[in-house]
Design a protein around this motif. Structure first.
Motif, PDB file in Angstrom:
ATOM      1  N   SER A   7       0.876  -0.860  -0.298  1.00 12.79           N
ATOM      2  CA  SER A   7      -0.075   0.410  -0.196  1.00 12.79           C
ATOM      3  C   SER A   7       0.697   0.958  -0.137  1.00 12.79           C
ATOM      4  O   SER A   7       0.339   2.465  -0.355  1.00 12.79           O
ATOM      5  CB  SER A   7      -0.919  -0.129   1.237  1.00 12.79           C
ATOM      6  N   ALA A   8       2.213   0.763   0.378  1.00 15.07           N
ATOM      7  CA  ALA A   8       2.741   2.421   0.520  1.00 15.07           C
ATOM      8  C   ALA A   8       4.074   2.244  -0.951  1.00 15.07           C
ATOM      9  O   ALA A   8       4.820   3.819  -0.887  1.00 15.07           O
ATOM     10  CB  ALA A   8       4.301   1.773   1.546  1.00 15.07           C
ATOM     11  N   PHE A   9       3.264   2.219  -1.520  1.00 11.19           N
ATOM     12  CA  PHE A   9       4.254   2.544  -3.502  1.00 11.19           C
ATOM     13  C   PHE A   9       3.517   3.291  -3.882  1.00 11.19           C
ATOM     14  O   PHE A   9       2.557   4.313  -3.619  1.00 11.19           O
ATOM     15  CB  PHE A   9       3.768   0.943  -4.429  1.00 11.19           C
ATOM     16  N   GLU A  76     -16.338  -6.032  -6.286  1.00 11.33           N
ATOM     17  CA  GLU A  76     -15.396  -5.450  -5.214  1.00 11.33           C
ATOM     18  C   GLU A  76     -13.511  -5.780  -6.054  1.00 11.33           C
ATOM     19  O   GLU A  76     -12.530  -4.785  -5.388  1.00 11.33           O
ATOM     20  CB  GLU A  76     -15.428  -6.282  -4.350  1.00 11.33           C
ATOM     21  N   PHE A  77     -13.487  -6.132  -6.684  1.00 10.08           N
ATOM     22  CA  PHE A  77     -11.955  -6.824  -7.743  1.00 10.08           C
ATOM     23  C   PHE A  77     -12.041  -6.167  -9.069  1.00 10.08           C
ATOM     24  O   PHE A  77     -11.787  -4.638  -9.170  1.00 10.08           O
ATOM     25  CB  PHE A  77     -11.872  -7.955  -7.304  1.00 10.08           C
ATOM     26  N   ALA A  78     -12.964  -6.987  -9.669  1.00  6.23           N
ATOM     27  CA  ALA A  78     -12.514  -6.556 -10.873  1.00  6.23           C
ATOM     28  C   ALA A  78     -13.213  -5.163 -10.969  1.00  6.23           C
ATOM     29  O   ALA A  78     -12.978  -5.066 -12.037  1.00  6.23           O
ATOM     30  CB  ALA A  78     -13.617  -7.849 -12.130  1.00  6.23           C
ATOM     31  N   GLY A  79     -14.555  -4.900 -10.941  1.00  5.42           N
ATOM     32  CA  GLY A  79     -15.153  -3.673 -10.996  1.00  5.42           C
ATOM     33  C   GLY A  79     -14.417  -2.522 -10.338  1.00  5.42           C
ATOM     34  O   GLY A  79     -14.541  -1.819 -11.168  1.00  5.42           O
ATOM     35  N   ARG A  80     -12.868  -2.601  -9.223  1.00  7.73           N
ATOM     36  CA  ARG A  80     -12.628  -1.440  -9.473  1.00  7.73           C
ATOM     37  C   ARG A  80     -11.742  -1.030 -10.837  1.00  7.73           C
ATOM     38  O   ARG A  80     -10.238  -0.354 -10.914  1.00  7.73           O
ATOM     39  CB  ARG A  80     -11.682  -1.668  -7.779  1.00  7.73           C
ATOM     40  N   GLU A  92      -5.885   1.573  -5.920  1.00 11.43           N
ATOM     41  CA  GLU A  92      -6.976   1.099  -4.743  1.00 11.43           C
ATOM     42  C   GLU A  92      -5.716  -0.258  -3.867  1.00 11.43           C
ATOM     43  O   GLU A  92      -5.308  -0.917  -4.251  1.00 11.43           O
ATOM     44  CB  GLU A  92      -7.921   0.499  -5.122  1.00 11.43           C
ATOM     45  N   VAL A  93      -7.046   0.015  -2.425  1.00 16.10           N
ATOM     46  CA  VAL A  93      -5.616  -1.191  -1.730  1.00 16.10           C
ATOM     47  C   VAL A  93      -6.828  -1.745  -1.182  1.00 16.10           C
ATOM     48  O   VAL A  93      -7.789  -0.856   0.127  1.00 16.10           O
ATOM     49  CB  VAL A  93      -4.750  -0.255  -0.710  1.00 16.10           C
ATOM     50  N   PHE A  94      -7.226  -3.169  -0.589  1.00 15.96           N
ATOM     51  CA  PHE A  94      -8.164  -3.537  -0.278  1.00 15.96           C
ATOM     52  C   PHE A  94      -7.757  -4.764   0.296  1.00 15.96           C
ATOM     53  O   PHE A  94      -7.168  -6.351  -0.036  1.00 15.96           O
ATOM     54  CB  PHE A  94     -10.006  -3.463  -0.884  1.00 15.96           C
ATOM     55  N   VAL A 107      -5.766 -11.800   1.565  1.00 16.62           N
ATOM     56  CA  VAL A 107      -4.191 -11.162   0.982  1.00 16.62           C
ATOM     57  C   VAL A 107      -5.054  -9.362   1.452  1.00 16.62           C
ATOM     58  O   VAL A 107      -6.059  -9.472   1.150  1.00 16.62           O
ATOM     59  CB  VAL A 107      -3.931 -11.467  -0.403  1.00 16.62           C
ATOM     60  N   THR A 108      -3.873  -9.057   0.244  1.00 11.78           N
ATOM     61  CA  THR A 108      -4.414  -7.438   0.721  1.00 11.78           C
ATOM     62  C   THR A 108      -4.031  -7.241  -0.459  1.00 11.78           C
ATOM     63  O   THR A 108      -2.471  -7.152  -1.046  1.00 11.78           O
ATOM     64  CB  THR A 108      -3.179  -6.371   1.608  1.00 11.78           C
TER      65      THR A 108
END
Length: 131
Positions: A7-9, A76-80, A92-94, A107-108
């Motif tokens: 998430s810190a990238f 939640e995944f492909a839609g994003r 996006e991070v989830f 996973v994150t």
């Protein structure tokens, strides 16, 4: 870029990953999957291969959401992913549960879009199980 905290990238980190040779990409301590705008897998590193039990040569060229990881073909995944591609902006991070048949994994996920080459990265970091 040795941290497992995807998430810190920063944008600079993403550009470095885009230019990594296969050996460098395979040395990352998290899963890294590069997708084209349609979701076709372009690159798939060794960490992700170990996490999923899938060989890169068997998944490269296939659609990530439809053929390789159909459990991700949800809003939640492909839609994003598709929304980010459409808007040409995605970071996006989830948390996500990969529902593998043998061993589901928490996973994150980090999704990044790169305008420079119209591709996206899916970074996957396994969440450590509590003792």
């Amino acid at each position: 870029m040795t941290s497992q905290d995807t998430s810190a990238f920063s944008r600079a980190d993403l550009e470095r990953i885009d230019h990594m040779q296969p050996r460098e990409l395979n040395s990352l301590p998290f899963g890294a999957i590069q997708l084209d705008a349609k979701g076709t897998i372009l690159r798939f590193n060794d960490y992700e291969a170990k996490l999923t039990g899938r060989k890169p040569e068997k998944v490269i060229g296939r659609n990530f959401f439809e053929e390789v990881a159909p459990c991700t073909n949800v809003r939640e995944f492909a839609g994003r992913f598709h929304e980010g591609i459409k808007n040409k902006e995605l970071h996006e991070v989830f948390p996500y549960l990969f529902d593998f048949k043998m061993a589901p994994r928490n996973v994150t996920v980090t999704l990044f879009y790169n305008k420079a080459n119209d591709t996206s990265w899916v970074f996957v970091r396994e969440i450590a199980k509590k003792a």
